[in-house]
Scaffold this motif. Structure first.
Motif, PDB file in Angstrom:
ATOM      1  N   ILE A 265       0.913  -1.283  -0.029  1.00 45.71           N
ATOM      2  CA  ILE A 265      -0.150   0.128  -0.003  1.00 45.71           C
ATOM      3  C   ILE A 265       0.850   1.432  -0.056  1.00 45.71           C
ATOM      4  O   ILE A 265       0.680   2.159  -0.791  1.00 45.71           O
ATOM      5  N   LYS A 266       1.826   1.356   0.695  1.00 50.47           N
ATOM      6  CA  LYS A 266       2.669   2.474   1.044  1.00 50.47           C
ATOM      7  C   LYS A 266       3.473   2.605  -0.273  1.00 50.47           C
ATOM      8  O   LYS A 266       3.717   3.721  -0.759  1.00 50.47           O
ATOM      9  N   ARG A 267       4.075   1.824  -0.886  1.00 47.82           N
ATOM     10  CA  ARG A 267       4.614   1.882  -2.112  1.00 47.82           C
ATOM     11  C   ARG A 267       4.079   2.226  -3.048  1.00 47.82           C
ATOM     12  O   ARG A 267       4.289   3.150  -3.992  1.00 47.82           O
ATOM     13  N   ALA A 268       2.904   1.643  -3.107  1.00 46.81           N
ATOM     14  CA  ALA A 268       1.794   2.207  -4.378  1.00 46.81           C
ATOM     15  C   ALA A 268       1.628   3.632  -4.189  1.00 46.81           C
ATOM     16  O   ALA A 268       1.235   4.372  -5.070  1.00 46.81           O
ATOM     17  N   GLY A 269       1.120   3.939  -2.920  1.00 42.01           N
ATOM     18  CA  GLY A 269       0.634   5.463  -2.540  1.00 42.01           C
ATOM     19  C   GLY A 269       1.924   6.468  -3.103  1.00 42.01           C
ATOM     20  O   GLY A 269       1.728   7.520  -3.710  1.00 42.01           O
ATOM     21  N   GLU A 270       3.376   5.988  -2.706  1.00 47.78           N
ATOM     22  CA  GLU A 270       4.339   7.121  -3.045  1.00 47.78           C
ATOM     23  C   GLU A 270       4.383   7.158  -4.376  1.00 47.78           C
ATOM     24  O   GLU A 270       4.935   8.184  -5.030  1.00 47.78           O
ATOM     25  N   ARG A 271       4.087   6.230  -5.207  1.00 47.58           N
ATOM     26  CA  ARG A 271       3.963   6.253  -6.675  1.00 47.58           C
ATOM     27  C   ARG A 271       3.027   7.070  -7.347  1.00 47.58           C
ATOM     28  O   ARG A 271       3.390   7.656  -8.400  1.00 47.58           O
ATOM     29  N   LEU A 272       2.039   7.225  -6.686  1.00 51.54           N
ATOM     30  CA  LEU A 272       0.823   8.085  -7.036  1.00 51.54           C
ATOM     31  C   LEU A 272       1.026   9.695  -6.979  1.00 51.54           C
ATOM     32  O   LEU A 272       1.191   9.736  -5.506  1.00 51.54           O
TER      33      LEU A 272
END
Length: 400
Positions: A265-272
């Protein structure tokens, strides 16, 4: 993966290896000489100094070994001939609702902007097809400027998806690192349906006041794998997760720690930069998952439509899952910069998104008519098999 059984999915990773459905450690070159999952795992155990591997690594091998892991085997897993059913298997309703939901999100971002949808773990591709069919029918302009990306490294599932989605030219497979462009032209919707529930988990047990982690050994006497309790390693992934999430493990209780889910979740959010993360999975808040009535955790296996809790019964030949801790996922999303979020049961999500408008009138004389089947599918998604309450939909949004 698309759907319900409960279970299907992907894995993790360390900070240098993006989350995806694969082993988190490279396959040893000598693995190729083994013909069964049992042989692979026994060899891994033999290479270990203490003659055990962690339960997390055991689950990782069973599910994601490149040749013999459950999700990489060329076998049917969903439907009557498989091990479980999914929400995409119950008519077309779930895909239609999601397609309409995504189209509505796109309108809120900007009527003429390009849209990227990134689906992780598309399974057979049926859910993606339903989403795309719905967008094409209801919002043809959006469909014309839509880039639909699928993250799927299993050769078997990529092949099935290409066949299922051949009618949609705007679909392409991408590697995890390239799933979201550094500077996308428009908003991005990242979507997963039953992805996090099958990330390999650490199983932790409290015994006589001490926290232990499950490990796996080979029991020569019984000719099968067995569990070994070793003291939980201070500073390890599981221990750090328990401390960070403030989980109180009761005496005699077994829990599953899944730091990979929150990390994904964190990694996906950081890319968005701007967009929405939609996570559909079965699970609950931490208060419920670690409550006193859950003394044996939530880990389950599925094979031939039968559920049981023995991870050692059919290595590589059964699905393995555990409930998702949505409290940890929400916290990880806030750390990644999401400013809005909602957590709803699947039933409430479907109702909020207008599923009742999808019921159709019919005379009721033919229970096998298309209209009757459609209405039955709506009812199944809302009330049957506890799916409607057990599944949750987490929507996390980031705006500039």
């Amino acid at each position: 993966m698309d759907g319900w059984k409960p279970g299907m999915h992907f894995v993790i990773l360390d900070s240098s290896n993006p989350p995806n459905r694969r082993r988190s450690t490279p396959m040893n070159s000598c693995d190729a000489q083994y013909s069964t999952m049992t042989e692979v795992i026994r060899a891994e155990i033999a290479r270990s100094p203490n003659g055990t591997i962690s339960f997390r690594d055991y689950m990782d091998l069973c599910l994601y070994h490149e040749q013999l892991g459950y999700y990489n085997r060329e076998t049917v897993k969903v439907g009557k001939e498989g091990d479980f059913y999914t929400s995409a298997s119950i008519g077309t309703i779930m895909g239609e609702v999601l397609g309409a939901c995504f189209a509505n999100m796109a309108r809120q971002y900007g009527a003429e902007e390009p849209l990227t949808i990134v689906e992780w773990g598309g399974g057979t591709g049926r859910m993606a097809g339903l989403v795309l069919d719905t967008i094409a029918e209801r919002s043809p302009g959006l469909y014309g400027r839509l880039d639909y990306r699928m993250v799927e490294i299993s050769p078997y599932h990529r092949k099935v998806q290409l066949q299922e989605l051949a009618r949609h030219p705007n679909v392409r497979h991408v590697e995890p690192d390239h799933s979201i462009d550094e500077h996308p032209r428009g908003p991005v919707i990242v979507f997963s349906n039953e992805l996090l529930d099958a990330f390999p988990v650490h199983r932790i047990e409290r015994k006589e006041g001490v926290l232990y982690e499950w490990h796996v050994c080979w029991n020569d006497g019984e000719g099968k794998f067995d569990k070994v309790l070793l003291p939980l390693e201070n500073g390890g992934l599981a221990a750090s997760y328990i401390v960070r999430e403030g989980i109180a493990v009761r005496e005699g209780q077994v829990i599953e720690a899944n730091p990979a889910a929150a990390e994904w979740i964190k990694r996906a959010g950081e890319r968005l930069e701007r967009g929405t993360l939609v996570t559909i999975d079965y699970g609950d808040t931490a208060e419920e998952l670690y409550a006193a009535h859950r003394m044996r955790g939530t880990f389950m296996c599925y094979r031939n439509h039968q559920a049981h809790d023995d991870p050692f019964a059919y290595p590589g030949e059964q699905d393995m899952t555990a409930h998702v801790d949505f409290t940890a996922c929400i916290r990880a999303g806030e750390e990644a910069g999401f400013t809005e979020w909602s957590l709803r049961t699947q039933k409430q999500f479907l109702l909020d998104e207008g599923v009742m408008d999808m019921l159709v009138s019919h005379d009721g004389r033919d229970p096998f008519s298309p209209q009757a089947k459609r209405n039955r599918a709506v009812r199944q998604l809302l009330v049957s098999d506890q799916m409607s309450e057990l599944f949750k939909v987490l929507v996390q949004t980031k705006k500039r």
